[in-house]
Design a protein around this motif. Structure first.
Motif, PDB file in Angstrom:
ATOM      1  N   ALA A 142       0.822  -1.213   0.000  1.00  0.00           N
ATOM      2  CA  ALA A 142       0.000   0.000   0.000  1.00  0.00           C
ATOM      3  C   ALA A 142       0.859   1.267   0.000  1.00  0.00           C
ATOM      4  CB  ALA A 142      -0.941   0.001   1.198  1.00  0.00           C
ATOM      5  N   HIS A 143       2.086   1.158   0.478  1.00  0.00           N
ATOM      6  CA  HIS A 143       2.923   2.355   0.620  1.00  0.00           C
ATOM      7  C   HIS A 143       4.115   2.396  -0.331  1.00  0.00           C
ATOM      8  CE1 HIS A 143       0.983   3.931   4.298  1.00  0.00           C
ATOM      9  NE2 HIS A 143       0.766   2.661   4.581  1.00  0.00           N
ATOM     10  N   PHE A 144       4.415   1.270  -0.995  1.00  0.00           N
ATOM     11  CA  PHE A 144       5.623   1.236  -1.816  1.00  0.00           C
ATOM     12  C   PHE A 144       5.372   0.490  -3.127  1.00  0.00           C
ATOM     13  CE2 PHE A 144       7.044   1.349   2.632  1.00  0.00           C
ATOM     14  CZ  PHE A 144       7.865   2.482   2.610  1.00  0.00           C
ATOM     15  N   ASP A 145       6.118   0.901  -4.150  1.00  0.00           N
ATOM     16  CA  ASP A 145       6.067   0.205  -5.442  1.00  0.00           C
ATOM     17  C   ASP A 145       7.137  -0.877  -5.539  1.00  0.00           C
ATOM     18  OD1 ASP A 145       3.942   1.716  -6.329  1.00  0.00           O
ATOM     19  OD2 ASP A 145       5.211   3.220  -7.302  1.00  0.00           O
ATOM     20  N   GLU A 146       7.963  -0.968  -4.526  1.00  0.00           N
ATOM     21  CA  GLU A 146       8.967  -2.037  -4.466  1.00  0.00           C
ATOM     22  C   GLU A 146       9.107  -2.466  -3.009  1.00  0.00           C
ATOM     23  OE1 GLU A 146      13.058  -2.446  -6.692  1.00  0.00           O
ATOM     24  OE2 GLU A 146      13.436  -1.409  -4.790  1.00  0.00           O
ATOM     25  N   VAL A 147       9.071  -3.779  -2.787  1.00  0.00           N
ATOM     26  CA  VAL A 147       9.127  -4.313  -1.426  1.00  0.00           C
ATOM     27  C   VAL A 147      10.078  -5.511  -1.413  1.00  0.00           C
ATOM     28  CG1 VAL A 147       7.835  -5.384   0.466  1.00  0.00           C
ATOM     29  CG2 VAL A 147       6.766  -3.576  -0.912  1.00  0.00           C
ATOM     30  N   ILE A 148      10.964  -5.538  -0.433  1.00  0.00           N
ATOM     31  CA  ILE A 148      11.878  -6.667  -0.280  1.00  0.00           C
ATOM     32  C   ILE A 148      11.511  -7.440   0.984  1.00  0.00           C
ATOM     33  CG2 ILE A 148      13.649  -5.404   1.037  1.00  0.00           C
ATOM     34  CD1 ILE A 148      15.759  -6.974  -0.579  1.00  0.00           C
ATOM     35  N   LEU A 149      11.602  -8.764   0.898  1.00  0.00           N
ATOM     36  CA  LEU A 149      11.398  -9.630   2.064  1.00  0.00           C
ATOM     37  C   LEU A 149      12.762  -9.952   2.662  1.00  0.00           C
ATOM     38  CD1 LEU A 149       8.720 -10.029   0.417  1.00  0.00           C
ATOM     39  CD2 LEU A 149       8.707 -12.375   1.301  1.00  0.00           C
ATOM     40  N   ASP A 150      12.973  -9.589   3.916  1.00  0.00           N
ATOM     41  CA  ASP A 150      14.194 -10.016   4.599  1.00  0.00           C
ATOM     42  C   ASP A 150      14.159 -11.546   4.726  1.00  0.00           C
ATOM     43  OD1 ASP A 150      16.551 -10.097   5.980  1.00  0.00           O
ATOM     44  OD2 ASP A 150      15.854  -9.014   7.743  1.00  0.00           O
ATOM     45  N   ASP A 151      15.313 -12.142   4.962  1.00  0.00           N
ATOM     46  CA  ASP A 151      15.453 -13.588   4.751  1.00  0.00           C
ATOM     47  C   ASP A 151      15.000 -14.458   5.933  1.00  0.00           C
ATOM     48  OD1 ASP A 151      17.528 -13.236   6.566  1.00  0.00           O
ATOM     49  OD2 ASP A 151      19.109 -13.479   5.084  1.00  0.00           O
ATOM     50  N   PHE A 152      13.781 -14.232   6.386  1.00  0.00           N
ATOM     51  CA  PHE A 152      13.176 -15.106   7.400  1.00  0.00           C
ATOM     52  C   PHE A 152      11.899 -15.758   6.864  1.00  0.00           C
ATOM     53  CE2 PHE A 152      15.937 -12.416   9.773  1.00  0.00           C
ATOM     54  CZ  PHE A 152      16.390 -13.191  10.830  1.00  0.00           C
ATOM     55  N   PHE A 153      11.791 -15.779   5.542  1.00  0.00           N
ATOM     56  CA  PHE A 153      10.587 -16.308   4.922  1.00  0.00           C
ATOM     57  C   PHE A 153      10.741 -17.818   4.713  1.00  0.00           C
ATOM     58  CE2 PHE A 153       7.664 -16.368   1.037  1.00  0.00           C
ATOM     59  CZ  PHE A 153       6.513 -16.333   1.799  1.00  0.00           C
ATOM     60  N   PHE A 154      11.053 -18.510   5.809  1.00  0.00           N
ATOM     61  CA  PHE A 154      11.160 -19.961   5.766  1.00  0.00           C
ATOM     62  C   PHE A 154      10.216 -20.550   6.802  1.00  0.00           C
ATOM     63  CE2 PHE A 154      14.582 -18.335   8.455  1.00  0.00           C
ATOM     64  CZ  PHE A 154      14.513 -19.112   9.604  1.00  0.00           C
TER      65      PHE A 154
END
Length: 641
Positions: A142-154
Motif C-alpha cells: 500500500a505504501h511502496f512500489d517495491e518491497v523486499i522480504l528479509d530472509d526469514f521467509f522460511f
C-alpha cells in the motif's frame, strides 16, 4: 579480450546464457548515484522506523549516516516479529528520505520472533499467523512500489497442526509445497491486489545448502517473485555456527544470478560477528566483485549510531593493506567537539569508495562451472572452500554439456540422470571432476560403467604428498621446513594402469590418491579426494594445491599458485582480481594462457613484468607473473598482450 579468451571463457559464458533457456538479459544498470558501478542502500528495521518518526532524531541520524557513507536508497521496514509500523510513521519517514534525494522502498520480515536464541517462523497452519502474513504484505504494498522480504521467509514450525498436515510427505516436501502456496496466496496475491505495479523481491540468505529442508525454494519460488536478492554476509569463517567461508560473499551472488539471470538485484551484508574491520570490508568487496548492481547495508543503526567503530584484532595493522585503517580515519569529517569519530558507516563508505575505482575495469565474471541441482545438498558448502583455494567457481543449477571442465560435488547425486550426463560430456570430449563424496553416493547407480573405482570405507591419516605418475616417478610436494598436519582422507581403490593418481598422499609404504584420472571416450574423468573435514583442504601444502589447480584449470585463461585462503576472481575481458584472506603476506604466481607482456594494476597503473613459466606436459603456452599481496588485501589487474 580475444587473446585472453579460452574455450572455458566461452563455455562459462554459455552456461550463464542458457540457464533460463535463452539469452540472459543484462543485470539492471545502476542509475546515476554516488558510485559509478553500483547503488548503495541501507535497510531500516521496523523498530527504527518507529524512532525515525521523530523529526529531530531522523535529521540527526541522517547527518551521521550520510556523512560517513553516501547511500542512494533505503529499504524502510514496516513489519517484523508481530510489530507493525503505522501508516503515519511510514509516510513521514518515507517523505523525509525523499526530501533528501534518497530513493525509498519497503521491507517486511515475515518472522515471529524466536525462542532460546533460535529464529521463530510463522506456523502456516495457524489461521492467525496466515492472516498476519497477509496483512504485512498488504501494508507494504500500500505504501511502496517495491518491497523486499528479509530472509526469514522460511518454515521451521512443527506444531500438531503441521504434523497432521504433513501426512506421509517428508518435512522437506511439505515445507516446499506450503511455502509455494504461501508465496502465491498470502504474499504476492494480496500485495498485487493492493498495488498492481508493486515489485516484490525475495531475499535468499546464505545457507543455501539446506534451503529445501525449511521451504526455501530456488527452483519455483525464485521465479514467482518479481526479482530476487542475495544474502552475501559471511561474517567470521571460523567462530560462527554456520562456518561460512569468505569466498561465499562472491559465490552466492554468482549462483543466485545463474538461477535468475538478470533479476538478482543485489547483495546484502551486515556487521555481525566481525573480529576485525577488514572482514566487513571483504564482504562488501567480494559482493561487488561478483558484479552485484546494488549493495544493501544492514542496518541503519550501525550506520547512524554515535559510536566509534573499533579496529578489532589486526596484527597486520602496520602494513599497507587494502583496508587502511589510518586512511579511513583520516577520510572521516567529524562535526563538533563531541563527535564520536568514525563508525561502521565510515568503514562501509571507505570500502565502497575504494572498490568502485576498479570495478569499471572488470568484465563479466567467469569460472569453472559447478553443477548443483535444485533441492540438493551434499559436500556442504564445498564450492566455497574450493574458492578459498584459488579455484574460480561459477555454480549453476543446470548441467552444462559444453566447456573444458565441470566440477560435480556430492550434491549432484540429486539428479537421477547424473551418470548419463557425465558419460555424454566425456564422450563429447569435455572433462569432468567429481568429488570422492559423489563417487561414494553414485555406487550402484552406474558409475562403474564409466570407471571401476571403489570407496573402500577406510580412512587414512597422512601428511606426505607426491605428484607425478609412472614407473618410479614421484616428486615431493611438501614444503621444505613447513610442518604439515595429519589429514584424514577416504581411501579410493583403483586399477593400476586403468586409472592414474596425479597427486597422492603417502602413509608408510602406501599411496592414496588425492587427484585421480581416468580416460573415457574423448574426455577425462578426475576424482578429487576431499578430506573428512573439508577445512583440511587449507592444510594441504601449497604445491599440492598448485598441482590440483593446474589440472582442473588446464585450459582456463588464468590460474594462480598460492597458499590456501587466496582467492581468484576471473573476468572475460583480460581482467582478474587476486584476494588474500590470510593474516600474513602472500606471494602469488599468476599464470595466464598464451603470450602476455605485463599485468597492469587497475588501481595504481603500475605494471608487473612476466617471469619464468611452468606448464603441464602437452599444455598450451602460458605466461607467469609474480605478485605480492599484503594480509587481507586484493589487487585487480588487466593483462597486457
Amino acid at each position: 579480450m580475444k587473446a585472453f579468451k579460452s574455450s572455458l571463457w566461452a563455455a562459462a559464458s554459455a552456461v550463464v546464457l542458457t540457464l533460463a533457456g535463452g539469452p540472459a538479459r543484462a543485470a539492471e544498470a545502476p542509475p546515476a548515484g554516488h558510485y559509478k558501478n553500483f547503488r548503495a542502500a541501507i535497510y531500516i528495521a521496523v523498530s527504527t522506523t518507529h524512532t525515525l518518526a521523530d523529526p529531530a532524531r531522523r535529521e540527526r541520524e541522517f547527518q551521521r549516516a550520510f556523512g560517513q557513507v553516501r547511500f542512494d536508497k533505503v529499504y524502510l521496514e514496516v513489519y517484523r516479529d508481530h510489530d507493525f509500523a503505522s501508516p503515519a510513521e511510514i509516510e513521514a519517514v518515507k517523505a523525509f528520505f525523499k526530501s533528501k534525494g534518497v530513493a525509498v522502498s519497503g521491507g517486511i520480515t515475515l518472522a515471529a520472533g524466536g525462542h532460546g536464541g533460535q529464529f521463530g517462523t510463522f506456523d502456516y497452519e495457524n489461521p492467525a499467523d496466515r492472516a498476519e502474513c497477509e496483512k504485512a504484505a498488504r501494508l507494504a504494498a500500500a505504501h511502496f512500489d517495491e518491497v523486499i522480504l528479509d530472509d526469514f521467509f522460511f518454515y521451521a514450525s512443527k506444531s500438531p497442526a503441521d504434523i497432521a498436515a504433513k501426512g506421509a510427505r517428508s518435512w522437506t516436501q511439505y515445507r516446499l509445497d506450503t511455502m509455494r502456496e504461501v508465496s502465491r496466496d498470502l504474499v504476492l496475491g494480496p500485495a498485487k491486489q493492493v498495488n498492481p505495479k508493486v515489485r516484490m523481491i525475495i531475499k535468499y540468505p546464505n545457507w543455501y545448502e539446506h534451503f529445501q529442508g525449511l521451504g526455501y525454494d530456488l527452483e519455483q519460488q525464485s521465479q514467482m517473485f518479481d526479482a530476487i536478492y542475495t544474502g552475501t554476509e559471511t561474517r567470521d569463517p571460523d567462530a560462527t555456527d554456520q562456518l561460512l567461508q569468505q569466498y561465499e560473499s562472491y559465490e552466492a551472488y554468482r549462483y543466485y544470478s545463474n538461477i535468475r539471470p538478470g533479476a538478482d538485484l543485489g547483495g546484502w551484508v551486515d556487521t555481525f560477528s566481525t573480529r576485525y574491520v577488514d572482514r566487513y570490508a571483504e564482504q562488501l568487496w567480494d559482493t561487488l566483485l561478483a558484479k552485484a548492481p546494488e549493495i544493501t547495508l544492514f542496518n541503519w543503526t550501525p550506520m547512524s549510531e554515535p559510536r566509534p567503530v573499533q579496529p578489532g584484532e589486526r596484527p597486520w595493522k602496520g602494513q599497507a593493506t587494502s583496508f587502511d585503517w589510518a586512511a579511513m580515519a583520516a577520510s572521516y569529517r567529524g562535526v563538533g567537539a563531541n563527535d564520536p569519530g568514525p563508525g561502521w558507516g565510515r568503514v562501509a563508505g571507505y570500502s565502497l569508495e575504494q572498490i568502485d575505482k576498479v570495478l569499471g575495469g572488470l568484465g563479466r565474471p567467469v569460472g569453472i562451472p559447478l553443477y548443483k541441482p535444485y533441492q540438493s545438498s551434499g559436500d556442504d558448502f564445498l564450492p566455497n572452500y574450493l574458492g578459498n583455494l584459488g579455484l574460480p567457481i561459477e555454480q549453476t543449477p543446470r548441467f552444462p554439456m559444453d566447456g573444458d571442465m565441470l566440477i560435480l560435488t556430492e550434491a549432484a547425486k540429486a539428479d537421477p540422470d547424473i551418470v548419463a550426463k557425465i558419460k555424454a560430456r566425456l564422450m563429447a570430449g569435455h572433462d569432468v571432476t567429481i568429488t570422492s563424496g559423489l563417487l561414494h553416493a553414485l555406487k550402484g547407480r552406474g558409475i562403474d560403467d564409466i570407471v571401476e573405482l571403489e570407496d573402500t570405507g577406510r580412512v587414512v591419516s597422512a601428511n606426505t604428498f607426491l605428484d607425478g605418475y609412472g614407473a618410479g616417478d614421484g616428486r615431493p610436494l611438501n614444503e621444505p621446513g613447513v610442518a604439515t598436519p595429519q589429514i584424514l582422507l577416504p581411501e579410493i581403490g583403483f586399477y593400476t594402469n586403468d586409472s592414474w593418481s596425479l597427486v597422492r598422499a603417502v602413509a608408510g609404504a602406501k599411496g592414496y590418491p588425492i587427484l585421480l584420472m581416468n580416460r573415457y571416450g574423448r574426455g577425462v574423468l578426475y576424482v578429487l579426494t576431499t578430506p573428512e573435514n573439508p577445512a583440511d583442504l587449507y592444510n594441504l601444502p601449497e604445491p599440492v594445491l598448485t598441482r590440483i589447480k593446474a589440472f582442473l584449470q588446464r585450459d582456463f585463461a588464468v590460474r594462480i599458485a598460492a597458499p590456501a585462503d587466496v582467492a581468484l576472481f576471473a573476468y572475460d575481458n583480460d581482467a582478474l582480481v587476486a584476494e588474500s584472506y590470510r593474516p600474513t603476506v602472500s606471494t602469488v604466481q599468476v599464470s595466464v594462457k598464451g603470450a602476455a607482456k605485463a599485468l597492469r594494476n587497475l588501481a595504481t597503473g603500475e605494471s608487473v613484468r612476466a617471469g619464468p613459466s611452468e606448464k603441464l606436459p602437452d599444455e598450451a603456452a602460458r605466461t607467469t607473473f609474480e605478485i605480492t599481496l599484503p594480509p587481507h588485501s586484493y589487487a585487480a589487474f588487466k593483462v597486457e598482450r
